[in-house]
Design a protein around this motif. Sequence first.
Motif, PDB file in Angstrom:
ATOM      1  N   GLU A 171       0.826  -1.206   0.000  1.00  0.00           N
ATOM      2  CA  GLU A 171       0.000   0.000   0.000  1.00  0.00           C
ATOM      3  C   GLU A 171       0.858   1.253   0.000  1.00  0.00           C
ATOM      4  OE1 GLU A 171      -2.588  -0.406   3.321  1.00  0.00           O
ATOM      5  OE2 GLU A 171      -3.667  -2.129   2.487  1.00  0.00           O
ATOM      6  N   ARG A 172       1.950   1.221   0.749  1.00  0.00           N
ATOM      7  CA  ARG A 172       2.833   2.388   0.781  1.00  0.00           C
ATOM      8  C   ARG A 172       3.447   2.637  -0.593  1.00  0.00           C
ATOM      9  NH1 ARG A 172       7.636   2.235   5.028  1.00  0.00           N
ATOM     10  NH2 ARG A 172       5.837   1.779   6.360  1.00  0.00           N
ATOM     11  N   ALA A 173       3.900   1.559  -1.237  1.00  0.00           N
ATOM     12  CA  ALA A 173       4.489   1.695  -2.572  1.00  0.00           C
ATOM     13  C   ALA A 173       3.450   2.189  -3.579  1.00  0.00           C
ATOM     14  CB  ALA A 173       5.074   0.366  -3.031  1.00  0.00           C
ATOM     15  N   ARG A 174       2.212   1.692  -3.476  1.00  0.00           N
ATOM     16  CA  ARG A 174       1.144   2.107  -4.395  1.00  0.00           C
ATOM     17  C   ARG A 174       0.827   3.588  -4.219  1.00  0.00           C
ATOM     18  NH1 ARG A 174      -2.924  -0.468  -2.358  1.00  0.00           N
ATOM     19  NH2 ARG A 174      -2.467  -2.462  -3.356  1.00  0.00           N
ATOM     20  N   ASP A 175       0.726   4.049  -2.952  1.00  0.00           N
ATOM     21  CA  ASP A 175       0.440   5.464  -2.692  1.00  0.00           C
ATOM     22  C   ASP A 175       1.521   6.364  -3.288  1.00  0.00           C
ATOM     23  OD1 ASP A 175      -1.849   4.742  -1.362  1.00  0.00           O
ATOM     24  OD2 ASP A 175      -1.002   4.976   0.653  1.00  0.00           O
ATOM     25  N   LEU A 176       2.767   5.964  -3.152  1.00  0.00           N
ATOM     26  CA  LEU A 176       3.868   6.761  -3.699  1.00  0.00           C
ATOM     27  C   LEU A 176       3.823   6.794  -5.221  1.00  0.00           C
ATOM     28  CD1 LEU A 176       6.772   5.588  -1.347  1.00  0.00           C
ATOM     29  CD2 LEU A 176       5.664   7.839  -1.376  1.00  0.00           C
ATOM     30  N   ALA A 177       3.446   5.666  -5.831  1.00  0.00           N
ATOM     31  CA  ALA A 177       3.344   5.614  -7.293  1.00  0.00           C
ATOM     32  C   ALA A 177       2.225   6.527  -7.790  1.00  0.00           C
ATOM     33  CB  ALA A 177       3.116   4.180  -7.756  1.00  0.00           C
ATOM     34  N   LEU A 178       1.079   6.543  -7.092  1.00  0.00           N
ATOM     35  CA  LEU A 178      -0.024   7.419  -7.462  1.00  0.00           C
ATOM     36  C   LEU A 178       0.374   8.888  -7.369  1.00  0.00           C
ATOM     37  CD1 LEU A 178      -2.901   5.527  -5.614  1.00  0.00           C
ATOM     38  CD2 LEU A 178      -2.652   5.742  -8.092  1.00  0.00           C
ATOM     39  N   LYS A 179       1.080   9.228  -6.301  1.00  0.00           N
ATOM     40  CA  LYS A 179       1.527  10.610  -6.130  1.00  0.00           C
ATOM     41  C   LYS A 179       2.524  10.999  -7.222  1.00  0.00           C
ATOM     42  CE  LYS A 179       3.502  13.775  -2.717  1.00  0.00           C
ATOM     43  NZ  LYS A 179       4.423  14.406  -3.669  1.00  0.00           N
ATOM     44  N   ALA A 180       3.423  10.068  -7.564  1.00  0.00           N
ATOM     45  CA  ALA A 180       4.401  10.343  -8.605  1.00  0.00           C
ATOM     46  C   ALA A 180       3.726  10.605  -9.950  1.00  0.00           C
ATOM     47  CB  ALA A 180       5.379   9.178  -8.728  1.00  0.00           C
ATOM     48  N   ALA A 181       2.666   9.850 -10.234  1.00  0.00           N
ATOM     49  CA  ALA A 181       1.939  10.033 -11.492  1.00  0.00           C
ATOM     50  C   ALA A 181       1.264  11.403 -11.522  1.00  0.00           C
ATOM     51  CB  ALA A 181       0.914   8.915 -11.675  1.00  0.00           C
ATOM     52  N   ARG A 182       0.605  11.785 -10.437  1.00  0.00           N
ATOM     53  CA  ARG A 182      -0.077  13.093 -10.416  1.00  0.00           C
ATOM     54  C   ARG A 182       0.929  14.234 -10.521  1.00  0.00           C
ATOM     55  NH1 ARG A 182      -5.150  14.692  -9.497  1.00  0.00           N
ATOM     56  NH2 ARG A 182      -5.395  16.924  -9.132  1.00  0.00           N
ATOM     57  N   ASP A 183       2.047  14.126  -9.796  1.00  0.00           N
ATOM     58  CA  ASP A 183       3.072  15.166  -9.866  1.00  0.00           C
ATOM     59  C   ASP A 183       3.571  15.342 -11.302  1.00  0.00           C
ATOM     60  OD1 ASP A 183       2.842  15.561  -7.176  1.00  0.00           O
ATOM     61  OD2 ASP A 183       4.668  14.464  -6.636  1.00  0.00           O
ATOM     62  N   LYS A 184       3.765  14.226 -11.994  1.00  0.00           N
ATOM     63  CA  LYS A 184       4.231  14.295 -13.382  1.00  0.00           C
ATOM     64  C   LYS A 184       3.206  14.992 -14.267  1.00  0.00           C
ATOM     65  CE  LYS A 184       6.157  10.591 -15.065  1.00  0.00           C
ATOM     66  NZ  LYS A 184       6.321   9.234 -15.680  1.00  0.00           N
ATOM     67  N   ALA A 185       1.919  14.632 -14.087  1.00  0.00           N
ATOM     68  CA  ALA A 185       0.865  15.237 -14.898  1.00  0.00           C
ATOM     69  C   ALA A 185       0.771  16.744 -14.640  1.00  0.00           C
ATOM     70  CB  ALA A 185      -0.465  14.562 -14.603  1.00  0.00           C
ATOM     71  N   GLU A 186       0.866  17.157 -13.383  1.00  0.00           N
ATOM     72  CA  GLU A 186       0.785  18.581 -13.048  1.00  0.00           C
ATOM     73  C   GLU A 186       1.942  19.368 -13.640  1.00  0.00           C
ATOM     74  OE1 GLU A 186       0.550  18.507  -8.817  1.00  0.00           O
ATOM     75  OE2 GLU A 186      -1.643  18.217  -8.782  1.00  0.00           O
ATOM     76  N   LYS A 187       3.138  18.806 -13.624  1.00  0.00           N
ATOM     77  CA  LYS A 187       4.293  19.504 -14.196  1.00  0.00           C
ATOM     78  C   LYS A 187       4.169  19.632 -15.708  1.00  0.00           C
ATOM     79  CE  LYS A 187       7.562  18.250 -10.548  1.00  0.00           C
ATOM     80  NZ  LYS A 187       8.773  17.452 -10.194  1.00  0.00           N
ATOM     81  N   MET A 188       3.699  18.579 -16.361  1.00  0.00           N
ATOM     82  CA  MET A 188       3.580  18.603 -17.820  1.00  0.00           C
ATOM     83  C   MET A 188       2.509  19.585 -18.287  1.00  0.00           C
ATOM     84  SD  MET A 188       4.034  14.512 -18.619  1.00  0.00           S
ATOM     85  CE  MET A 188       3.896  14.693 -20.397  1.00  0.00           C
ATOM     86  N   THR A 189       1.337  19.555 -17.640  1.00  0.00           N
ATOM     87  CA  THR A 189       0.275  20.483 -18.045  1.00  0.00           C
ATOM     88  C   THR A 189       0.600  21.908 -17.605  1.00  0.00           C
ATOM     89  OG1 THR A 189      -0.940  19.932 -16.006  1.00  0.00           O
ATOM     90  CG2 THR A 189      -1.525  18.737 -18.014  1.00  0.00           C
ATOM     91  N   GLY A 190       1.248  22.041 -16.456  1.00  0.00           N
ATOM     92  CA  GLY A 190       1.607  23.375 -15.976  1.00  0.00           C
ATOM     93  C   GLY A 190       2.573  24.082 -16.903  1.00  0.00           C
ATOM     94  N   ALA A 191       3.471  23.320 -17.514  1.00  0.00           N
ATOM     95  CA  ALA A 191       4.426  23.909 -18.452  1.00  0.00           C
ATOM     96  C   ALA A 191       3.733  24.480 -19.681  1.00  0.00           C
ATOM     97  CB  ALA A 191       5.445  22.856 -18.883  1.00  0.00           C
ATOM     98  N   LEU A 192       2.487  24.044 -19.939  1.00  0.00           N
ATOM     99  CA  LEU A 192       1.711  24.518 -21.093  1.00  0.00           C
ATOM    100  C   LEU A 192       0.594  25.460 -20.673  1.00  0.00           C
ATOM    101  CD1 LEU A 192       1.443  21.114 -22.999  1.00  0.00           C
ATOM    102  CD2 LEU A 192       3.020  22.998 -23.470  1.00  0.00           C
ATOM    103  N   GLY A 193       0.639  25.887 -19.402  1.00  0.00           N
ATOM    104  CA  GLY A 193      -0.350  26.841 -18.932  1.00  0.00           C
ATOM    105  C   GLY A 193      -1.711  26.235 -18.667  1.00  0.00           C
TER     106      GLY A 193
END
Length: 248
Positions: free
Chosen positions: A162-184
């Motif tokens: 569960e700990r590993a899964r939670d970290l993976a979910l957070k990593a995915a969201r962080d990546k999505a936010e950085k990618m979309t944020g770079a495009l405004g």
Amino acid sequence: MSHSMKTLALGLILAMGCASGALAEESRGPGLITVSGESRVMVTPDIVIISFGVETEDLDVEKARRENDEIVKRVFDTARKHGIEDKNISTDSLSLRPSYNYKKREENGARVVDSFVITKNVRIILHDASKYEALLMELINCGVKYAYNVQFQVADLNEYRERARDLALKAARDKAEKMTGALGQGVGKVYSITENANVSSYGGGYYERPRYFNVAVEVQPEGAQDLEVTALGQIPIKASVTISFEIE
């Protein structure tokens, strides 16, 4: 056709065209971004399962058997000294085979038997992994000649999964936010989630099976000084997810 009728027909055609365009736009659905997230949690194993062979050899089969029984008794005594209960010590097979002298032949051409080898396999489950190396060395001193399989395991996998899964979910969201944020733009609600659980835990997926460290260590009968003991390390428990987010 009168002028008024032509005007009405044209209006209907334009209205239908606008409606079909709106439906086509709606059918395309929201804009999505699909990303993956991975994580690894390092865990110190708390269970060690040691499988080893007690091997004795003599031309007198009965003498070889007695010597084998004596070594097995010392093994049980040593395990008990380390706080291991009898239910976690077991012998699972016994084999007897001849050892031939290939340089000699009987008058009839048959091979000459030099001795008989008795092997008894023993399995010990150790619930305190910190005692592993000391126990293995004492088993060698008892007369054990090889450990053919050592398994390092984690008792409570669910917590670390569960700990590993939670970290993976957070990593995915962080990546999505950085990618979309770079495009405004921004990240909206989750559209779909896939957990990539079929990947080997030691190559990038879930820890579905115990981690096996196979060893085949030969030692000299006179002592354990030539033994290289497998060091107790950490087990990586991995998780991988793929998530699609709506783009805002």
